[in-house]
Design a protein around this motif. Structure first.
Motif, PDB file in Angstrom:
ATOM      1  N   LYS A 558       0.847  -1.186   0.000  1.00 50.77           N
ATOM      2  CA  LYS A 558       0.000   0.000   0.000  1.00 50.77           C
ATOM      3  C   LYS A 558       0.883   1.237   0.000  1.00 50.77           C
ATOM      4  O   LYS A 558       1.795   1.345   0.834  1.00 50.77           O
ATOM      5  N   PRO A 559       0.665   2.195  -0.907  1.00 47.24           N
ATOM      6  CA  PRO A 559       1.517   3.392  -0.934  1.00 47.24           C
ATOM      7  C   PRO A 559       1.430   4.167   0.376  1.00 47.24           C
ATOM      8  O   PRO A 559       0.359   4.306   0.971  1.00 47.24           O
ATOM      9  N   LEU A 560       2.559   4.665   0.820  1.00 44.87           N
ATOM     10  CA  LEU A 560       2.627   5.427   2.062  1.00 44.87           C
ATOM     11  C   LEU A 560       2.506   6.926   1.837  1.00 44.87           C
ATOM     12  O   LEU A 560       2.021   7.644   2.706  1.00 44.87           O
ATOM     13  N   LEU A 561       2.965   7.410   0.703  1.00 40.08           N
ATOM     14  CA  LEU A 561       2.972   8.840   0.463  1.00 40.08           C
ATOM     15  C   LEU A 561       2.880   9.113  -1.028  1.00 40.08           C
ATOM     16  O   LEU A 561       3.093   8.212  -1.858  1.00 40.08           O
ATOM     17  N   ALA A 562       2.547  10.345  -1.349  1.00 39.48           N
ATOM     18  CA  ALA A 562       2.480  10.804  -2.734  1.00 39.48           C
ATOM     19  C   ALA A 562       3.301  12.084  -2.842  1.00 39.48           C
ATOM     20  O   ALA A 562       3.067  13.042  -2.103  1.00 39.48           O
ATOM     21  N   VAL A 563       4.263  12.092  -3.741  1.00 40.87           N
ATOM     22  CA  VAL A 563       5.196  13.207  -3.887  1.00 40.87           C
ATOM     23  C   VAL A 563       4.941  13.895  -5.218  1.00 40.87           C
ATOM     24  O   VAL A 563       4.841  13.239  -6.261  1.00 40.87           O
ATOM     25  N   LEU A 564       4.849  15.225  -5.179  1.00 36.11           N
ATOM     26  CA  LEU A 564       4.698  15.985  -6.416  1.00 36.11           C
ATOM     27  C   LEU A 564       6.001  15.973  -7.198  1.00 36.11           C
ATOM     28  O   LEU A 564       7.073  16.189  -6.619  1.00 36.11           O
ATOM     29  N   PRO A 565       5.952  15.743  -8.511  1.00 33.18           N
ATOM     30  CA  PRO A 565       7.177  15.815  -9.311  1.00 33.18           C
ATOM     31  C   PRO A 565       7.758  17.227  -9.269  1.00 33.18           C
ATOM     32  O   PRO A 565       7.016  18.212  -9.150  1.00 33.18           O
ATOM     33  N   PRO A 566       9.084  17.375  -9.347  1.00 32.15           N
ATOM     34  CA  PRO A 566       9.690  18.711  -9.273  1.00 32.15           C
ATOM     35  C   PRO A 566       9.183  19.680 -10.329  1.00 32.15           C
ATOM     36  O   PRO A 566       9.066  20.883 -10.054  1.00 32.15           O
ATOM     37  N   ASP A 567       8.871  19.198 -11.544  1.00 33.77           N
ATOM     38  CA  ASP A 567       8.427  20.111 -12.595  1.00 33.77           C
ATOM     39  C   ASP A 567       6.990  20.571 -12.415  1.00 33.77           C
ATOM     40  O   ASP A 567       6.503  21.389 -13.204  1.00 33.77           O
ATOM     41  N   TYR A 626       4.933  18.260  -1.222  1.00 33.29           N
ATOM     42  CA  TYR A 626       3.642  17.873  -0.673  1.00 33.29           C
ATOM     43  C   TYR A 626       2.529  18.345  -1.607  1.00 33.29           C
ATOM     44  O   TYR A 626       2.597  19.456  -2.154  1.00 33.29           O
ATOM     45  N   ARG A 627       1.496  17.537  -1.736  1.00 33.00           N
ATOM     46  CA  ARG A 627       0.313  17.979  -2.461  1.00 33.00           C
ATOM     47  C   ARG A 627      -0.697  18.480  -1.436  1.00 33.00           C
ATOM     48  O   ARG A 627      -1.352  17.697  -0.750  1.00 33.00           O
ATOM     49  N   VAL A 628      -0.813  19.796  -1.338  1.00 33.82           N
ATOM     50  CA  VAL A 628      -1.660  20.407  -0.317  1.00 33.82           C
ATOM     51  C   VAL A 628      -3.115  20.380  -0.772  1.00 33.82           C
ATOM     52  O   VAL A 628      -3.427  20.237  -1.965  1.00 33.82           O
ATOM     53  N   LYS A 629      -3.998  20.525   0.185  1.00 32.68           N
ATOM     54  CA  LYS A 629      -5.425  20.586  -0.112  1.00 32.68           C
ATOM     55  C   LYS A 629      -5.774  21.925  -0.761  1.00 32.68           C
ATOM     56  O   LYS A 629      -5.412  22.989  -0.250  1.00 32.68           O
ATOM     57  N   ARG A 630      -6.487  21.851  -1.853  1.00 29.43           N
ATOM     58  CA  ARG A 630      -6.845  23.095  -2.551  1.00 29.43           C
ATOM     59  C   ARG A 630      -7.783  23.956  -1.723  1.00 29.43           C
ATOM     60  O   ARG A 630      -7.759  25.191  -1.814  1.00 29.43           O
ATOM     61  N   ARG A 631      -8.609  23.328  -0.901  1.00 31.37           N
ATOM     62  CA  ARG A 631      -9.550  24.113  -0.104  1.00 31.37           C
ATOM     63  C   ARG A 631      -8.826  24.960   0.939  1.00 31.37           C
ATOM     64  O   ARG A 631      -9.364  25.980   1.381  1.00 31.37           O
ATOM     65  N   TRP A 632      -7.605  24.544   1.344  1.00 34.04           N
ATOM     66  CA  TRP A 632      -6.856  25.370   2.281  1.00 34.04           C
ATOM     67  C   TRP A 632      -6.419  26.677   1.619  1.00 34.04           C
ATOM     68  O   TRP A 632      -6.512  27.739   2.226  1.00 34.04           O
ATOM     69  N   ALA A 633      -5.963  26.592   0.392  1.00 30.34           N
ATOM     70  CA  ALA A 633      -5.567  27.806  -0.328  1.00 30.34           C
ATOM     71  C   ALA A 633      -6.778  28.694  -0.599  1.00 30.34           C
ATOM     72  O   ALA A 633      -6.707  29.926  -0.454  1.00 30.34           O
ATOM     73  N   LEU A 634      -7.901  28.080  -0.980  1.00 34.12           N
ATOM     74  CA  LEU A 634      -9.104  28.873  -1.228  1.00 34.12           C
ATOM     75  C   LEU A 634      -9.608  29.511   0.060  1.00 34.12           C
ATOM     76  O   LEU A 634     -10.086  30.657   0.051  1.00 34.12           O
ATOM     77  N   GLY A 635      -9.510  28.798   1.182  1.00 30.84           N
ATOM     78  CA  GLY A 635      -9.911  29.385   2.455  1.00 30.84           C
ATOM     79  C   GLY A 635      -9.052  30.575   2.831  1.00 30.84           C
ATOM     80  O   GLY A 635      -9.558  31.584   3.353  1.00 30.84           O
ATOM     81  N   ALA A 636      -7.742  30.500   2.568  1.00 30.43           N
ATOM     82  CA  ALA A 636      -6.865  31.642   2.838  1.00 30.43           C
ATOM     83  C   ALA A 636      -7.221  32.829   1.953  1.00 30.43           C
ATOM     84  O   ALA A 636      -7.173  33.988   2.396  1.00 30.43           O
ATOM     85  N   ALA A 637      -7.595  32.550   0.702  1.00 28.61           N
ATOM     86  CA  ALA A 637      -8.008  33.645  -0.187  1.00 28.61           C
ATOM     87  C   ALA A 637      -9.291  34.299   0.307  1.00 28.61           C
ATOM     88  O   ALA A 637      -9.449  35.528   0.220  1.00 28.61           O
ATOM     89  N   VAL A 638     -10.212  33.500   0.840  1.00 28.87           N
ATOM     90  CA  VAL A 638     -11.451  34.061   1.386  1.00 28.87           C
ATOM     91  C   VAL A 638     -11.150  34.973   2.571  1.00 28.87           C
ATOM     92  O   VAL A 638     -11.790  36.025   2.737  1.00 28.87           O
ATOM     93  N   LEU A 639     -10.179  34.597   3.401  1.00 29.62           N
ATOM     94  CA  LEU A 639      -9.808  35.447   4.534  1.00 29.62           C
ATOM     95  C   LEU A 639      -9.340  36.828   4.077  1.00 29.62           C
ATOM     96  O   LEU A 639      -9.648  37.841   4.713  1.00 29.62           O
ATOM     97  N   THR A 640      -8.583  36.879   2.980  1.00 29.99           N
ATOM     98  CA  THR A 640      -8.110  38.183   2.489  1.00 29.99           C
ATOM     99  C   THR A 640      -9.245  39.022   1.908  1.00 29.99           C
ATOM    100  O   THR A 640      -9.110  40.249   1.803  1.00 29.99           O
ATOM    101  N   LEU A 641     -10.357  38.384   1.544  1.00 33.45           N
ATOM    102  CA  LEU A 641     -11.497  39.126   0.994  1.00 33.45           C
ATOM    103  C   LEU A 641     -12.409  39.692   2.068  1.00 33.45           C
ATOM    104  O   LEU A 641     -13.280  40.526   1.762  1.00 33.45           O
ATOM    105  N   LEU A 642     -12.261  39.246   3.309  1.00 34.22           N
ATOM    106  CA  LEU A 642     -13.160  39.711   4.363  1.00 34.22           C
ATOM    107  C   LEU A 642     -13.102  41.224   4.577  1.00 34.22           C
ATOM    108  O   LEU A 642     -14.161  41.877   4.662  1.00 34.22           O
ATOM    109  N   PRO A 643     -11.901  41.864   4.702  1.00 39.21           N
ATOM    110  CA  PRO A 643     -11.895  43.316   4.943  1.00 39.21           C
ATOM    111  C   PRO A 643     -12.573  44.130   3.837  1.00 39.21           C
ATOM    112  O   PRO A 643     -13.423  44.974   4.154  1.00 39.21           O
TER     113      PRO A 643
END
Length: 700
Positions: A558-567, A626-643
């Motif tokens: 069973k794969p343990l991790l998933a690594v993004l290719p450098p390119d 690391y392959r990060v969750k896209r919703r984390w980036a979108l959530g951070a963008a929403v925070l910048t839109l609050l003001p």
């Protein structure tokens, strides 16, 4: 006493597969054994399909077999030798095996992408993904760490002198005790009489084993690797007769050999001239780093640009906004030839130019001597002499981060150094955890033991299947440790950037900024090191537990991790980094505006700062693989839109609400950058590890 190597076999095939019978040491000397008999164990390995063989495992402890100086002299001799050999000691932070393609001759263009990038037009993207760039990043990391340590020592001594005195006394007391490991190294490197006594003791133990075994495998750790190498080279290799394999683990062969070479006058002179040249150059160019008008102007321009983006759109179209924009442009425009340089060369004293010239002259004089020492014909002085049974199988194992075993120079014979052993990624703890119960190395050595038994008895001990599984998980752990170490370094770099940039913007020099910021940098370094080391230990235990489960045949691969290719990392990392910078600076300017314009009802001005922190962490994680969750980036963008969405700013009746919203320009830019990063993440396909040629192999 070697039990860690056979424990994985018992875990994989059952407790009945290993019969361990231990015998205590007998110190009584005899004619055949002047040092008595060592502690040893007789191990019967019996697999379920009736393959059976017997192994003798003996432990040779040499640390109590040499005469130490008196306690009152031990600390003085240790400090004196360390000061005398300081240039050689500094090589512990020098290039390691990962820098092989950069420092040593390598005609392959695939391993020198920087040169091919020059030929193709200085391809920046290719250079950022090249081993050369990673080499410079590693050098920068080590120099930053060294500068931080020196700054911490200077700052601690200046602010807390009594604490510094107390720590120094504790160090002196420890150097006078038996736990002074440096005294062991000095014995091996410089005390010929004591070293020969140790070799006599080791040779006696080797003869004892040869009388009871058809072939011997020597596994030596740390300084024992150097002593075992000296034993096998003694008298033209006469001790290799019954030795099948020599395995060094985190071996001190390279550093102790370098310390031994410093006893030669020519080497000692060159080793001191090189640091002297570096000091001359550093002291000479110090004024160039104490005044950086270009850097200061760029920082002020960035501050002005981000302030404009935090203002409402309507304010940018006003006459005052136009003047501010012109001021930003004017701050970047060079007004003289000196403005093109990041330093001022007109105020340099003559003696500093003389120091620079002396440093360059010393370097030029040392180049022929260094080239003579490091030329290929001189690189084989550590090669083992060929015994009567032919060339000895010699293996050296080390993690990429072990401060002792990772050294690049002197170069060992081809094929000796094995692929990096994944441990924790910590320079000190890696050196002590090679034989821990959850170590991948002991499972590798257990596979070698099964292979030796299989070859000697012509029975099936499933060695090929075992070694293949261990190799797959070793590769996965190496990738996992590499990305975690890079993530650690990028976060440390981000913290350093945040701490130093305000001081540099106010006119401080880089050395001065580091010196005055030693406390926050040191605290951040300790916290990050603790968190990543703890996480590394947990990941290692999980991976080894999965390997043990597969070795027992209880579950499929069973794969343990998933690594993004450098390119697939660069676009996402750059977009998230720019977005984090704009989000954080926009939040700071909104907070500043709220203090001076209380009539503006700004809501959640610090939300963008939280979003910026999240984005910079995601950028560092993506750049590390690391392959990060896209919703984390979108959530951070929403925070910048609050003001800009929730704030209420007084404006003329005919002006649209969006035109009066503060921070709309910066927030919209952040959203655009995050969208680019999310699209790039969507198109990136990670590589699953461990990767195997046949997932069903060995399941029957």
């Amino acid at each position: 006493m070697g039990k860690a190597i056979v424990d994985p076999i018992a875990d994989a095939f059952g407790s009945l597969a290993v019969d361990w019978q231990e015998v205590d040491e007998c110190p009584e000397a005899t004619a055949d054994n002047p040092y008595g008999e060592p502690a040893y164990a007789t191990v019967r390995i019996r697999l379920p399909h009736e393959s059976s063989a017997e192994v003798t495992i003996a432990e040779v402890v040499w640390s109590d077999r040499f005469k130490r100086p008196p306690c009152w002299m031990r600390w003085l001799l240790t400090l004196g030798y360390l000061i005398r050999s300081l240039p050689a000691v500094l090589m512990l932070i020098g290039p390691d095996r990962r820098d092989h393609a950069f420092w040593l001759d390598d005609p392959s263009p695939k391993k020198r992408p920087f040169l091919s990038a020059l030929c193709s037009g200085l391809n920046l993207w290719r250079y950022l993904a090249s081993p050369d760039f990673r080499h410079f990043m590693r050098v920068g990391w080590r120099l930053l760490t060294l500068a931080l340590l020196l700054s911490a020592l200077v700052g601690l001594g200046a602010e807390y002198p009594w604490l510094s005195v107390g720590i120094s006394l504790i160090v002196f007391v420890l150097l006078a005790t038996r736990i002074n490991v440096a005294d062991h190294v000095i014995t091996a490197a410089a005390r010929d009489v004591e070293r020969n006594r140790l070799l006599d003791y080791l040779e006696s133990r080797l003869r004892w084993l040869e009388q009871r075994c058809e072939s011997v495998v020597i596994i030596a750790h740390s300084q024992g690797g150097y002593l075992a190498h000296q034993l096998l080279t003694r008298d033209g290799g006469r001790n290799q007769e019954g030795v099948r394999r020599f395995v060094g683990v985190g071996s001190g062969l390279k550093p102790i050999s370098i310390l031994g070479q410093t006893r030669r006058p020519a080497v000692m002179v060159v080793s001191w001239l090189l640091p002297a040249a570096s000091l001359c150059l550093t002291w000479g160019i110090l004024p160039l780093t104490s005044d950086a008008p270009m850097m200061s102007r760029i920082m002020k321009a960035l501050a002005g640009a981000t302030m404009l983006m935090a203002m409402p759109v309507a304010a940018l179209a006003s006459e005052r906004g136009t003047m501010q924009f012109n001021g930003v442009v004017d701050s970047l425009r060079p007004h003289s030839v000196d403005d093109f340089l990041p330093f001022d060369v007109t105020g340099m004293e003559g003696w500093r130019w003389a120091l620079i010239g002396a440093g360059v002259l010393i370097l030029l004089c040392c180049v022929p001597a260094v080239r003579r020492i490091t030329k290929p014909a001189e690189r084989s002085f550590l090669e083992l002499p060929q015994g009567s049974r032919g060339k000895l199988d010699w293996q050296e194992h080390s993690s990429q981060h072990d401060v002792v075993g990772r050294m690049l120079l002197p170069v060992l014979p081809e094929g000796v150094e094995q692929e990096a052993t994944p441990v924790l990624g910590h320079p000190l703890r890696d050196h002590t955890l090679y034989f821990a119960p959850d170590s991948i190395l002991v499972r590798h050595l257990a596979g070698d033991l099964l292979a030796d038994l299989q070859e000697a008895t012509r029975q099936n001990f499933r060695a090929e299947e075992w070694q293949e599984k261990v190799a797959c998980y070793s590769q996965a752990l190496r990738k996992q440790h590499d990305r975690r170490r890079m993530f650690h370094g990028l976060l440390t770099l981000a913290v350093t950037f945040v701490v130093l940039i305000p001081r540099l913007a106010l006119g401080a020099s880089l050395p001065g900024a580091v010196l005055h910021a030693w406390l926050p940098l040191g605290v951040a370094a300790i916290i990050l090191s603790y968190l990543f080391t703890r996480r590394g230990h947990k990941s290692l235990r999980e991976a080894v537990a999965a390997l043990d489960t597969e070795l027992r045949g209880e579950s499929s691969h069973k794969p343990l991790l998933a690594v993004l290719p450098p390119d697939r990392r660069l676009v996402t990392a750059v977009a998230l980094t720019l977005g984090s910078f704009l989000a954080a600076t926009g939040a700071l300017w909104l907070t500043y505006i709220q203090q001076f314009l209380p009539q503006w009802q700004l809501s959640h001005p610090g939300a963008g700062l939280i979003g910026g922190v999240v984005l910079v962490v995601l950028a560092a994680a993506t750049a590390s693989g690391y392959r990060v969750k896209r919703r984390w980036a979108l959530g951070a963008a929403v925070l910048t839109l609050l003001p800009p969405i929730t704030s209420r700013v007084p404006h003329s009746p005919g002006l649209p609400t969006w035109a009066a919203a503060p921070g709309l320009a910066s927030s919209a830019t952040v959203v655009l950058l995050v969208s680019v990063a999310v699209i790039a993440l969507t198109r990136a396909v990670p590589v699953a590890l461990p990767a195997r040629r046949n997932d069903d192999m060995g399941r029957g």
